[in-house]
Design an enzyme around this catalytic site. Structure first.
Site, short mmCIF file in Angstrom:
data_model
loop_
_atom_site.label_atom_id
_atom_site.label_comp_id
_atom_site.label_asym_id
_atom_site.label_seq_id
_atom_site.Cartn_x
_atom_site.Cartn_y
_atom_site.Cartn_z
N LYS A 196 0.86 -1.20 0.00
CA LYS A 196 0.00 0.00 0.00
C LYS A 196 0.88 1.24 0.00
CE LYS A 196 0.93 1.30 4.40
NZ LYS A 196 1.51 2.62 4.80
N ALA A 229 9.68 -0.19 5.21
CA ALA A 229 9.79 0.88 4.21
C ALA A 229 8.56 1.77 4.15
CB ALA A 229 10.04 0.27 2.83
N GLY A 230 7.52 1.50 4.94
CA GLY A 230 6.30 2.29 4.89
C GLY A 230 5.31 1.84 3.84
N LEU A 231 5.52 0.62 3.29
CA LEU A 231 4.65 0.09 2.25
C LEU A 231 3.72 -1.01 2.75
CD1 LEU A 231 7.35 -0.05 -0.56
CD2 LEU A 231 5.50 1.63 -0.35
N GLY A 247 4.31 -4.06 4.06
CA GLY A 247 4.59 -5.44 3.68
C GLY A 247 4.26 -6.45 4.76
N GLY A 248 4.70 -6.20 5.99
CA GLY A 248 4.39 -7.12 7.07
C GLY A 248 2.90 -7.19 7.36
N ASP A 251 -2.18 -1.04 10.40
CA ASP A 251 -2.38 -1.14 8.95
C ASP A 251 -3.04 -2.45 8.52
OD1 ASP A 251 -1.27 1.33 8.48
OD2 ASP A 251 0.71 0.56 7.92
#
Length: 328
Positions: A18, A124-126, A128-129, A165
């Site tokens: 995201k 990374a702020g995307l 993933g986890g 998130d």
């Protein structure tokens, strides 16, 4: 019931990254978290998960003295350091199976195996986890929900226990998120514009990014936006022309103060023909949104040659939910 018939199944799941098109940090809360207002959107970039489960899957009582719980195993390729219990997907599977057992589903002592083929950059702020955890919940619900495991709205409650998130990554698409970032208002989106992501070598935890914001905010207990008009949450994301007016990330100045590459890459993306460029989430990955694939591809080639220590990903907005396929 130890003598019950066996159940075995496996699924492949896409766990989508995201980006935060907009991230307003409102205030630090008394509990140490932060109230935010953020607009998130899923990308085509994804991790791929293979989830296998074998269980008796029969309703029954497995209280004290009953059969032990299932063994959850997580492997991650090529990031072998992310295998095991520290992976958020492991916690998601364990939490789901505990909830299933509480509902009377005898999950037995068999193995739940999760193989993550990692493509989304880490820390990374995307998301993933969070995406991996959400995909794990979705897959286990598809496998065990029909047999009495948690499904539907119950998954949101589990997702909130895993991270701010995770509820969004479970829902996918586009949404405004408020509170800690786990209270969602869905936004209709048909965006499919190309997105170029630049991931510096540095890793930034969300806790560190918000702590840096607290240090720079002056009054971390108060709101910084009491007098500032904010973007309406009623946007329908149907045209790229509205993207530049949405883009903003209040964490970027604080993170860029520790990771200078954040501002350098953001400026480079903005100067490469992007409609807009910004840091995603708590960073340090930044992204540019482009009008065309040709423009994004040209920018990727030029910028990759200029910033050799950065990893680049050419993807696009994708409002679909996580895919599930390969059911056995």
């Amino acid at each position: 019931m130890p003598g019950g018939p066996r159940f075995a199944g496996s699924l492949h799941v896409a766990a989508r990254a995201k980006v935060n098109l907009r991230l307003e940090v409102v205030r630090r809360r008394a509990d140490g978290f932060h109230d935010v207002r953020t607009l998130m959107h899923t990308l085509a970039l994804s991790d791929r998960l293979e989830i296998q489960v074998s269980t008796s899957a029969l309703p029954g009582c497995s209280g004290p003295g009953g059969r032990p719980g299932p063994d959850v195993q997580v492997d991650c390729i090529p990031r072998l350091d992310l295998a095991g219990t520290a992976n958020l997907a492991h916690r998601a599977a364990s939490l789901y199976l505990q909830a299933a057992a509480a509902r009377g589903l005898d999950v037995g002592a068999d193995v739940v195996s999760i193989l993550i083929r990692k493509q989304i950059p880490v820390a990374a702020g995307l998301g993933g986890g969070s995406a991996d955890a959400a995909a794990t919940l979705r897959a286990l619900s598809a496998l065990l929900g029909p047999r009495g495991g948690p499904a539907g709205a119950e998954l949101i409650s589990l997702a909130r226990l895993l991270g701010s998130d995770v509820p969004f990554c479970l829902a996918g698409g586009a949404a405004w998120a408020t509170g800690k970032g786990d209270e969602l208002e869905t936004v209709e989106s048909t965006l499919s514009l190309p997105v170029l992501i630049a991931a510096p070598q540095a890793a930034v935890s969300s806790g560190a990014a918000y702590a840096w914001w607290d240090e720079s905010a002056g009054d971390p207990g108060g709101s910084r936006f009491q007098q500032e008009e904010t973007v309406s949450p009623k946007y329908m994301l149907q045209a790229g022309s509205i993207v530049p007016g949405l883009i903003r990330n209040d964490l970027r100045p604080a993170v860029a103060g520790r990771v200078p590459a954040v501002d350098e890459l953001t400026a480079a993306l903005r100067g490469s023909g992007a409609l807009a460029g910004e840091m995603s989430g708590s960073g340090p990955a930044v992204y540019g949104v482009y009008r065309s694939l040709a423009g994004a591809s040209m920018a990727a080639e030029l910028l990759a040659a200029r910033f050799t220590g950065t990893t680049w990903f050419l993807t696009r907005f994708d409002p679909r939910l996580d895919e599930i396929w390969g059911r056995d």
